[in-house]
Write an enzyme that holds these catalytic residues in place. Sequence first.
Site, short mmCIF file in Angstrom:
data_model
loop_
_atom_site.label_atom_id
_atom_site.label_comp_id
_atom_site.label_asym_id
_atom_site.label_seq_id
_atom_site.Cartn_x
_atom_site.Cartn_y
_atom_site.Cartn_z
CE LYS A 249 -57.72 -28.30 50.43
NZ LYS A 249 -56.11 -28.33 50.98
CG HIS B 285 -59.33 -23.07 40.10
ND1 HIS B 285 -57.91 -23.36 40.66
CD2 HIS B 285 -59.93 -23.86 40.51
CE1 HIS B 285 -57.82 -24.50 41.66
NE2 HIS B 285 -59.71 -23.94 42.06
CB SER C 136 -60.76 -25.09 49.34
OG SER C 136 -61.90 -24.63 48.60
CB SER C 137 -64.99 -21.10 49.13
OG SER C 137 -64.13 -21.29 47.60
CB CYS C 138 -65.48 -25.77 46.81
SG CYS C 138 -63.75 -27.22 47.04
CE1 TYR D 70 -58.58 -29.64 46.61
CE2 TYR D 70 -60.26 -27.96 46.88
CZ TYR D 70 -59.51 -27.86 47.14
OH TYR D 70 -58.83 -27.32 46.88
O1 GFB Z 1 -62.91 -21.89 38.58
P1 GFB Z 1 -63.51 -22.48 38.61
O2 GFB Z 1 -63.39 -24.68 37.98
O3 GFB Z 1 -64.13 -22.91 40.58
O4 GFB Z 1 -65.26 -22.46 37.82
P2 GFB Z 1 -65.30 -23.25 41.23
C1 GFB Z 1 -65.77 -21.32 38.43
C2 GFB Z 1 -66.75 -20.88 37.10
O5 GFB Z 1 -66.09 -20.93 35.97
C3 GFB Z 1 -67.40 -21.96 37.42
C4 GFB Z 1 -66.92 -21.44 35.04
O6 GFB Z 1 -68.88 -21.72 36.60
C5 GFB Z 1 -67.72 -23.14 35.85
O7 GFB Z 1 -68.99 -23.26 34.76
N1 GFB Z 1 -65.79 -21.30 34.02
C6 GFB Z 1 -66.41 -20.81 32.69
C7 GFB Z 1 -64.80 -21.83 34.04
N2 GFB Z 1 -65.14 -21.59 31.83
C8 GFB Z 1 -64.04 -22.66 32.81
C9 GFB Z 1 -63.19 -23.06 31.72
O8 GFB Z 1 -62.34 -22.87 31.32
N3 GFB Z 1 -62.88 -23.31 33.24
C10 GFB Z 1 -63.01 -23.52 34.42
N4 GFB Z 1 -62.81 -23.91 35.56
N5 GFB Z 1 -63.90 -22.49 34.20
C11 GFB Z 1 -63.23 -24.86 41.85
C12 GFB Z 1 -63.99 -26.56 42.84
O9 GFB Z 1 -65.22 -24.90 42.42
O10 GFB Z 1 -63.39 -24.22 42.90
C13 GFB Z 1 -62.82 -26.69 43.70
O11 GFB Z 1 -64.20 -27.43 42.04
C14 GFB Z 1 -61.91 -25.59 44.26
O12 GFB Z 1 -62.81 -27.98 44.22
C15 GFB Z 1 -62.06 -23.79 43.59
O13 GFB Z 1 -62.23 -25.23 45.61
C16 GFB Z 1 -61.58 -23.16 44.19
O14 GFB Z 1 -65.03 -22.38 42.13
O15 GFB Z 1 -66.66 -23.46 40.31
#
Ligand code: GFB
Length: 320
Positions: A141, A180, A108-110, A137
């Site tokens: 990975k 996500h 994962s890119s994270c 997580y």
């Molecule tokens: O998709 P997301 O959770 O992935 O969030 P990450 C991406 C961005 O969208 C963050 C914003 O800046 C969030 O604050 N965001 C805005 C939201 N509204 C929302 C919402 O309703 N839900 C969510 N989830 N985000 C994940 C990692 O991080 O990326 C995982 O936590 C995984 O481990 C995945 O690797 C690929 O890129 O921030």
Amino acid sequence: MKRDARVFVAGGTTLPGRALIDVLRAERFTRLVGIGADEPDVTDAAATEAFFAAARPEYVFLCAGKSGGIGLNRAYPVELMRDNLLATTNVLHAAHRAGTARLLYLASSCAYPKHAPQPLAVGALGTGPMEPTSEAYATAKFAGWKLCAAYRREYGCRFVTGFPANAFGPHDDFGADSGHVIPALIRRAHDAKVRGDAELVVWGTGTPRREFVYARDLARACLFVAENYEGDAPINLGGGTDVSIADVASAVADVVGFRGRIRFDAAHPDGAPLKALDSAPLREMGWRAEADFRAALAETYDWFLHHRATEGTGHARRAI
Ligand code: GFB
């Protein structure tokens, strides 16, 4: 890869796993093993060993392990880390023992450092601290990648690791809190439209940027890498452009038909400021993403509309 080879997609119900099975079928792979009810619980070492001994898959795509958005990562770091560590160690070991010819592991890119230079090149892995919200997580990975490399070194296994951009598409977890950003906003925008709400709340400031890859393209990239890449180094699986979360929210609102105001709630974390992958190695081998972002969003919303009653509602959370 011979079309009649035995192929196993570990994690066949995950977002990338489902898309991979569709792409493999479209590419006329005729002997997919461990599909549906036949898929073993790969967090169970004995079940995984028994499955590999009986099915003897020649090619393995390792997409197993729970994942979720920033909300799920903050709430369930133990479950996410443990599930991924178990699935990965079990599948890699069973594949080694069964003599699997080739395996692609999806990391994962994270797992990249939070403040690595952008776009993220694989040389930056391990050079700094990870984003704290997904550290548990992401550490699993990262360990999965290192374990693949160790099997390569010690046993000569042809195990390759891919680091995908943020994936989205049908069969995702559309939970408002667990998903996500794209599926979570699709759900929230849809519910807001149906209720006639005046505003749609988006987490964070809207300024972070992410590179998104449509699940079908990610699956195509996985197959392409399995067929064409044999290096020791891991490989990034991206190829799109990065988009701000504010632009994602507008695009989702547009596709869903939500006409109210978008409000950013900075009480929620932003996570990493920018995540865009350097996918030059994949591009130089001749691979290109095909999906148009807007069209892919529309396809995803369409899937949500037709399936939300039975599927895609909080998969990851329910499974935990
Ligand atoms: O998709 P997301 O959770 O992935 O969030 P990450 C991406 C961005 O969208 C963050 C914003 O800046 C969030 O604050 N965001 C805005 C939201 N509204 C929302 C919402 O309703 N839900 C969510 N989830 N985000 C994940 C990692 O991080 O990326 C995982 O936590 C995984 O481990 C995945 O690797 C690929 O890129 O921030």
